[in-house]
Scaffold this motif. Structure first.
Motif, PDB file in Angstrom:
ATOM      1  N   LEU A  28      71.417 -17.395  -6.464  1.00 40.81           N
ATOM      2  CA  LEU A  28      72.682 -18.046  -6.802  1.00 40.81           C
ATOM      3  C   LEU A  28      72.510 -19.213  -7.773  1.00 40.81           C
ATOM      4  N   SER A  29      71.278 -19.384  -8.285  1.00 38.38           N
ATOM      5  CA  SER A  29      70.969 -20.464  -9.244  1.00 38.38           C
ATOM      6  C   SER A  29      71.404 -21.824  -8.700  1.00 38.38           C
ATOM      7  N   LEU A  30      70.941 -22.120  -7.492  1.00 36.63           N
ATOM      8  CA  LEU A  30      71.295 -23.370  -6.820  1.00 36.63           C
ATOM      9  C   LEU A  30      70.082 -24.276  -6.698  1.00 36.63           C
ATOM     10  N   PRO A  31      70.270 -25.597  -6.749  1.00 37.21           N
ATOM     11  CA  PRO A  31      69.165 -26.510  -6.450  1.00 37.21           C
ATOM     12  C   PRO A  31      68.664 -26.258  -5.026  1.00 37.21           C
ATOM     13  N   PRO A  32      67.377 -26.454  -4.775  1.00 37.52           N
ATOM     14  CA  PRO A  32      66.829 -26.195  -3.434  1.00 37.52           C
ATOM     15  C   PRO A  32      67.571 -26.904  -2.314  1.00 37.52           C
ATOM     16  N   LEU A  33      68.000 -28.154  -2.538  1.00 35.53           N
ATOM     17  CA  LEU A  33      68.695 -28.893  -1.485  1.00 35.53           C
ATOM     18  C   LEU A  33      70.008 -28.223  -1.117  1.00 35.53           C
ATOM     19  N   VAL A  34      70.768 -27.768  -2.101  1.00 39.17           N
ATOM     20  CA  VAL A  34      72.047 -27.104  -1.834  1.00 39.17           C
ATOM     21  C   VAL A  34      71.812 -25.803  -1.081  1.00 39.17           C
ATOM     22  N   ALA A  35      70.772 -25.060  -1.484  1.00 44.61           N
ATOM     23  CA  ALA A  35      70.446 -23.805  -0.798  1.00 44.61           C
ATOM     24  C   ALA A  35      70.041 -24.070   0.650  1.00 44.61           C
ATOM     25  N   ARG A  36      69.262 -25.113   0.886  1.00 40.84           N
ATOM     26  CA  ARG A  36      68.843 -25.433   2.254  1.00 40.84           C
ATOM     27  C   ARG A  36      70.050 -25.821   3.108  1.00 40.84           C
ATOM     28  N   ASP A  45      72.480 -15.557   4.199  1.00 37.70           N
ATOM     29  CA  ASP A  45      72.361 -14.379   3.327  1.00 37.70           C
ATOM     30  C   ASP A  45      73.267 -14.549   2.116  1.00 37.70           C
ATOM     31  N   GLU A  46      72.978 -13.792   1.081  1.00 40.96           N
ATOM     32  CA  GLU A  46      73.675 -13.959  -0.189  1.00 40.96           C
ATOM     33  C   GLU A  46      75.180 -13.716  -0.066  1.00 40.96           C
ATOM     34  N   ALA A  47      75.561 -12.681   0.695  1.00 39.36           N
ATOM     35  CA  ALA A  47      76.986 -12.336   0.797  1.00 39.36           C
ATOM     36  C   ALA A  47      77.787 -13.467   1.457  1.00 39.36           C
ATOM     37  N   SER A  48      77.286 -13.981   2.583  1.00 41.69           N
ATOM     38  CA  SER A  48      78.041 -15.038   3.275  1.00 41.69           C
ATOM     39  C   SER A  48      78.045 -16.331   2.470  1.00 41.69           C
ATOM     40  N   ALA A  49      76.935 -16.595   1.766  1.00 41.80           N
ATOM     41  CA  ALA A  49      76.874 -17.807   0.938  1.00 41.80           C
ATOM     42  C   ALA A  49      77.863 -17.717  -0.224  1.00 41.80           C
ATOM     43  N   ARG A  50      77.930 -16.547  -0.869  1.00 43.16           N
ATOM     44  CA  ARG A  50      78.889 -16.362  -1.970  1.00 43.16           C
ATOM     45  C   ARG A  50      80.322 -16.513  -1.469  1.00 43.16           C
ATOM     46  N   ALA A  51      80.601 -15.926  -0.295  1.00 46.70           N
ATOM     47  CA  ALA A  51      81.959 -16.019   0.259  1.00 46.70           C
ATOM     48  C   ALA A  51      82.315 -17.475   0.558  1.00 46.70           C
ATOM     49  N   PHE A  52      81.357 -18.233   1.117  1.00 45.89           N
ATOM     50  CA  PHE A  52      81.609 -19.634   1.421  1.00 45.89           C
ATOM     51  C   PHE A  52      81.871 -20.426   0.148  1.00 45.89           C
ATOM     52  N   LEU A  53      81.082 -20.172  -0.884  1.00 42.37           N
ATOM     53  CA  LEU A  53      81.193 -20.961  -2.112  1.00 42.37           C
ATOM     54  C   LEU A  53      82.372 -20.551  -2.983  1.00 42.37           C
ATOM     55  N   LEU A 481      76.246 -30.346  -5.277  1.00 45.61           N
ATOM     56  CA  LEU A 481      76.678 -30.536  -3.890  1.00 45.61           C
ATOM     57  C   LEU A 481      78.186 -30.374  -3.761  1.00 45.61           C
ATOM     58  N   SER A 482      78.907 -30.589  -4.868  1.00 42.34           N
ATOM     59  CA  SER A 482      80.368 -30.439  -4.843  1.00 42.34           C
ATOM     60  C   SER A 482      80.786 -28.995  -4.569  1.00 42.34           C
ATOM     61  N   LEU A 483      79.854 -28.036  -4.754  1.00 40.88           N
ATOM     62  CA  LEU A 483      80.164 -26.642  -4.429  1.00 40.88           C
ATOM     63  C   LEU A 483      80.470 -26.471  -2.947  1.00 40.88           C
ATOM     64  N   LEU A 484      79.948 -27.379  -2.131  1.00 41.61           N
ATOM     65  CA  LEU A 484      80.176 -27.289  -0.687  1.00 41.61           C
ATOM     66  C   LEU A 484      81.524 -27.862  -0.274  1.00 41.61           C
ATOM     67  N   GLU A 485      82.205 -28.551  -1.186  1.00 43.17           N
ATOM     68  CA  GLU A 485      83.524 -29.108  -0.878  1.00 43.17           C
ATOM     69  C   GLU A 485      84.546 -27.983  -0.689  1.00 43.17           C
ATOM     70  N   PRO A 486      85.666 -28.257  -0.025  1.00 46.30           N
ATOM     71  CA  PRO A 486      86.111 -29.549   0.507  1.00 46.30           C
ATOM     72  C   PRO A 486      85.390 -29.907   1.803  1.00 46.30           C
ATOM     73  N   PHE A 487      85.100 -31.204   1.938  1.00 44.62           N
ATOM     74  CA  PHE A 487      84.411 -31.688   3.121  1.00 44.62           C
ATOM     75  C   PHE A 487      85.422 -32.126   4.169  1.00 44.62           C
ATOM     76  N   GLY A 488      85.008 -31.984   5.419  1.00 43.97           N
ATOM     77  CA  GLY A 488      85.866 -32.392   6.526  1.00 43.97           C
ATOM     78  C   GLY A 488      85.274 -31.884   7.824  1.00 43.97           C
ATOM     79  N   VAL A 489      86.134 -31.675   8.819  1.00 43.41           N
ATOM     80  CA  VAL A 489      85.685 -31.215  10.128  1.00 43.41           C
ATOM     81  C   VAL A 489      84.977 -29.865   9.989  1.00 43.41           C
ATOM     82  N   ALA A 490      83.810 -29.730  10.635  1.00 46.14           N
ATOM     83  CA  ALA A 490      82.974 -28.525  10.642  1.00 46.14           C
ATOM     84  C   ALA A 490      82.277 -28.266   9.306  1.00 46.14           C
ATOM     85  N   ASN A 491      82.600 -29.074   8.291  1.00 41.59           N
ATOM     86  CA  ASN A 491      81.895 -28.984   7.003  1.00 41.59           C
ATOM     87  C   ASN A 491      81.810 -30.390   6.408  1.00 41.59           C
ATOM     88  N   PRO A 492      81.060 -31.277   7.081  1.00 43.26           N
ATOM     89  CA  PRO A 492      81.029 -32.674   6.640  1.00 43.26           C
ATOM     90  C   PRO A 492      80.240 -32.853   5.357  1.00 43.26           C
TER      91      PRO A 492
END
Length: 671
Positions: A28-36, A45-53, A481-492
């Motif tokens: 997914l061409s992500l920095p190691p920290l974001v992947a971790r 797995d790739e499918a669930s990560a793509r769906a989340f992002l 790291l902004s790819l993980l947004e929006p941040f909040g409950v269950a995704n701080p």
């Protein structure tokens, strides 16, 4: 010496997960920290990560998977066909206001004959009530559609039926054993409902009803969905994540007049809005209407097409919110004085103070007591119940907040014979009871706390996502790291730990030197750290020492320069072992000195005591840290304050005392 203010609990990381993170980083061409972080949050797995992002509207679930949806749609369409009057019945909090406003827009667009009703918090209380239903019958209402309420209104819905009113219930609260006999009940938490996502807010359920009615998801209303979902602390996963992301994007690019006015009143730049702006800027102003006045003022803001009207409404809500803040501060001050009086009384009687804070006052506004409870919880870290007393009837309405390990709902269930009504969950609850039962409630709740909680449970806990190093703190990584947004409950927002990092420099900055600025690392590879309210630590941190710290990475933009920055949440620093360890008598001497001082500025205190008592500064700082851990003293606003009636505790029960003593003894044994 600087000790952690809280217990740091690092999320488990297995060696086997390293391979999954490396694969995600490559694919997914992500920095190691974001992947971790993705792997650590369950997207290995790739499918669930793509769906989340990258999930979009195609990933929204079919609304007809919700049990009762077909019946709900059929009844509303029948009302539309026959020109029946429909009443939207909502709740007075931000989720209820959002739900009501969303269906208002949908029904208006469909050309339905409708209006809305929200009960008055103080005069009517939560949920459907028979007086409001009787009023609906008088005004020709034939169908009530509830939003964010109704799942427990069995008797009220039976009563509506006797008056010729049908009810469609849409709700998201926990269903009781006996469901209401409505013509449709739509709630993903029903036991027989197979809907794949149970975490929708009330406004989320209303959105699914709107989707079914319109035959498409009305994403033009996602801004309203994002408001209610964030305000009601729903998990930002699955559909909520998708809808909030669409909502934030709409607010940035094409906000409606109500949101533009609300942003102006809140001081929010819409083109850069994030979830925290809604949580701490918009939602409190929407909630203020229902807390101090009537929630219809907030609905008017979110449904008007007139900007002048919207600005007027937004200013009124902002004024109410300022009044709410004033009332909260006033009640919190009174509550703190009552608590200190209880501590003093316990000390004079030679008894242990209550383990659960139970405080009540006549005239305390029941619309804000939950906020007051949260403030006292944060200050004292013990379960809190705050109640407003009706002077004429003696009845109390209360709101409770809890700490990890103490289940409020379970505790209240153990005390249910003292209560008229109660409800809630582990962390928050509400109840009503007579003032004559308050003392017994305090005793029972405190006994349960002593029975259920360990010594460790009384220490605040901070969850840490991942341990990382300076190599992870790059502009590219932080941007992604902004790819993980929006941040909040269950995704701080990711909270990261840096261990043994070298301190290159430090200084106190800002007005009255209240804040701490650090240069972390060595050579040319440095990371800026900023600790708000930590300025007093500057004298304790020698350049070149190694510290442990936790915080959030961000990008600091100043004078057209962009630099990585760590916003510090907590720090830990241990100097070398003391040459001479203070005796118990010296601990007692310093403590008595602090008791006589009562309240004293933190800055320069170590040097003053050191000179007065003849101890080293390190020894005095150790004593202050131990006294704070044992709750003999506390820090607040740059001052040390001696507690009036601290619980008696042995020095050896302090983790800081034991660690320093072991370090001292070990160093002397080696010498």
């Amino acid at each position: 010496m600087i000790h952690r203010k809280t217990r740091w609990t690092l999320a488990e990381w297995k060696d086997s997960e390293e391979g999954a993170a490396k694969l995600l980083s490559e694919r997914l061409s992500l920095p190691p920290l974001v992947a971790r972080l993705l792997v650590q949050r369950g997207y290995a797995d790739e499918a669930s990560a793509r769906a989340f992002l990258h999930a979009d509207e195609s990933h929204l679930h079919d609304p007809y998977l919700l049990s009762g949806m077909e019946d709900a749609v059929r009844r509303i369409r029948a009302a539309a066909e026959h020109g029946e009057k429909i009443r939207i019945y909502g709740d007075y909090d931000a989720d209820g206001v959002s739900s009501t406003s969303l269906l208002f827009h949908v029904f208006r667009g469909m050309g339905l004959h409708f209006d809305y009703y929200i009960p008055h918090r103080a005069l009517e209380g939560y949920g459907l009530n028979k007086e409001a239903i009787a009023l609906a019958a008088e005004e020709g209402v034939k169908l009530i559609v509830t939003v964010d309420t109704g799942i427990s209104a069995y008797d009220e819905i039976e009563y509506a039926g006797t008056l010729g009113i049908d009810v469609v219930v849409t709700d998201h609260h926990e269903p009781p054993e006996r469901l209401p006999n409505a013509c449709a009940v739509v709630n993903p938490k029903q036991e027989h409902c197979g809907y794949p996502f149970k975490g929708l807010a009330g406004v989320g359920v209303a959105f699914k009803l709107a989707t079914a009615l319109l035959g498409r998801p009305p994403l033009e209303l996602a801004d309203i969905v994002s408001l209610g979902t964030i305000a009601d602390l729903m998990p930002l996963l699955d559909e909520n994540r998708i809808l909030v992301r669409y909502g934030l994007e709409r607010l940035r690019k094409d906000a409606g007049v109500g949101f533009r006015a609300l942003a102006e009143a809140s001081g929010i730049e819409l083109d850069a809005i994030v979830s925290t702006n809604i949580a701490f800027g918009m939602a409190p102003r929407i909630n203020a209407a229902g807390r101090l006045d009537h929630a219809k003022k907030a609905v008017a803001l979110l449904t008007t097409n007139d900007y002048d009207e919207a600005i007027l409404s937004a200013v009124q809500l902002d004024t109410l919110n300022k009044e709410r803040q004033r009332i909260v501060d006033s009640i919190a001050k009174e509550a703190e004085e009552k608590w200190q009086s209880k501590l003093q009384a316990a000390e004079q009687a030679g008894t242990k103070p209550p383990s659960v804070i139970v405080l009540a006052g006549e005239g305390w506004n029941v619309g804000v007591i939950g906020i007051v409870a949260s403030k006292l919880l944060e200050r004292h870290y013990r379960p809190v119940i705050i109640l407003g007393i009706d002077k004429e009837t003696g009845m109390c309405k209360g709101s409770a907040r809890s700490i990890d390990g103490y289940d409020l709902h379970a505790a209240l269930t153990e005390c249910e014979e003292l209560l008229d009504h109660y409800g809630g969950h582990q962390a928050a609850a509400g109840m009503t009871l007579h003032r004559d039962q308050l003392e017994q409630l305090e005793q029972r709740m405190s006994s349960l706390a002593e029975e259920w909680l360990t010594a460790e449970d009384w220490i605040p806990k901070t969850k840490v996502d991942i341990a990382c190093g300076l190599e992870d703190a790059t502009l590219e990584t932080i941007s992604q790291l902004s790819l993980l947004e929006p941040f909040g409950v269950a995704n701080p927002s990711p909270r990261l730990m840096f261990s043994g990092i070298q301190l290159a420099d430090r200084k106190a900055i800002g007005k009255e030197a209240k804040h701490l600025k650090l240069a972390l690392g060595s050579g040319r590879k440095l990371l800026d750290g900023i600790g708000f309210g930590m300025g007093s630590m500057v004298a304790t941190l020698p350049p070149g020492c190694r510290i442990d710290c936790i915080g959030e990475l961000s990008i600091n933009e100043w004078n057209n320069q962009r630099k990585p920055q760590l916003q510090l949440h907590d720090m830990h620093y241990e100097p070398a072992a003391l040459a001479e360890f203070p005796s118990r008598e010296q601990f007692g001497q310093v403590y008595q000195l602090l008791r006589r001082m009562g309240q004293v500025q933190e800055r320069g205190l170590t040097a003053r005591i050191s000179e007065q008592i003849g101890l080293t500064a390190d020894a005095v700082q150790l004593m202050l840290d131990v006294f704070e851990e044992l709750r003999f003293i506390r820090r607040s606003g740059g001052e040390y304050i001696a507690e009036a009636s601290p619980e008696k505790r042995e020095l050896a029960t302090s983790e800081r005392y034991r660690a320093a003593k072991e370090r001292h003894d070990r160093s002397h044994a080696l010498a």
